[in-house]
Scaffold this active site. Sequence first.
Site, PDB file in Angstrom:
ATOM      1  N   CYS A  65       0.877  -1.053   0.110  1.00 43.59           N
ATOM      2  CA  CYS A  65      -0.022  -0.080  -0.067  1.00 43.59           C
ATOM      3  C   CYS A  65       0.883   1.085  -0.050  1.00 43.59           C
ATOM      4  O   CYS A  65       2.228   1.050   0.100  1.00 43.59           O
ATOM      5  CB  CYS A  65      -0.911  -0.165   1.127  1.00 43.59           C
ATOM      6  SG  CYS A  65      -0.475   0.195   2.650  1.00 43.59           S
ATOM      7  N   HIS A  98      15.624 -12.778  12.370  1.00 38.61           N
ATOM      8  CA  HIS A  98      15.428 -12.543  13.691  1.00 38.61           C
ATOM      9  C   HIS A  98      13.847 -12.688  14.122  1.00 38.61           C
ATOM     10  O   HIS A  98      13.363 -13.106  15.429  1.00 38.61           O
ATOM     11  CB  HIS A  98      15.857 -11.119  14.097  1.00 38.61           C
ATOM     12  CG  HIS A  98      17.351 -10.981  14.065  1.00 38.61           C
ATOM     13  ND1 HIS A  98      18.057  -9.806  14.317  1.00 38.61           N
ATOM     14  CD2 HIS A  98      18.251 -11.792  13.525  1.00 38.61           C
ATOM     15  CE1 HIS A  98      19.214  -9.959  14.215  1.00 38.61           C
ATOM     16  NE2 HIS A  98      19.724 -11.120  13.747  1.00 38.61           N
TER      17      HIS A  98
END
Length: 144
Positions: A65, A98
């Site tokens: 978006c 991570h």
Amino acid sequence: MKISIGNDHAGTEYKFAIIKHLEAKGITVKNYGTDASDSVDYPDFVHPVAQDVETNNTDFGIIICGSGNGANMTANKHQGVRSALCWTKEIVALARQHNNANVLSIPARFTALPQAIEMVDTFLDTAFEGGRHEKRVHKIPVSC
């Protein structure tokens, strides 16, 4: 590999380029985004992507978006979805390594198209490191 992709009007051009890029790599793409530039509501196109990831119907999701924020917030309402709003390939790599991100949120108005393609490649080519990161990811609640 199967990827779900969704976008609002700000991400239509990027979505078409990303689909073409992924299909050239032999990746199956489910397109939930708008194909036009007329104003639409991003949740209508992000929820189906997040649902596919949530139910393991696709391996990953890509949402696009204008700022990436609204799409990212919407996707993260789904259980088991770890959507990461990224604007560089380095942030993408860390989100995968991570945080085990399974949805990439791209801010179309703040990234160039070649940069977005590079981010998609980094997202798909980077593995979760596990280890010390695993326990942190497990502390992210699936619902509150």
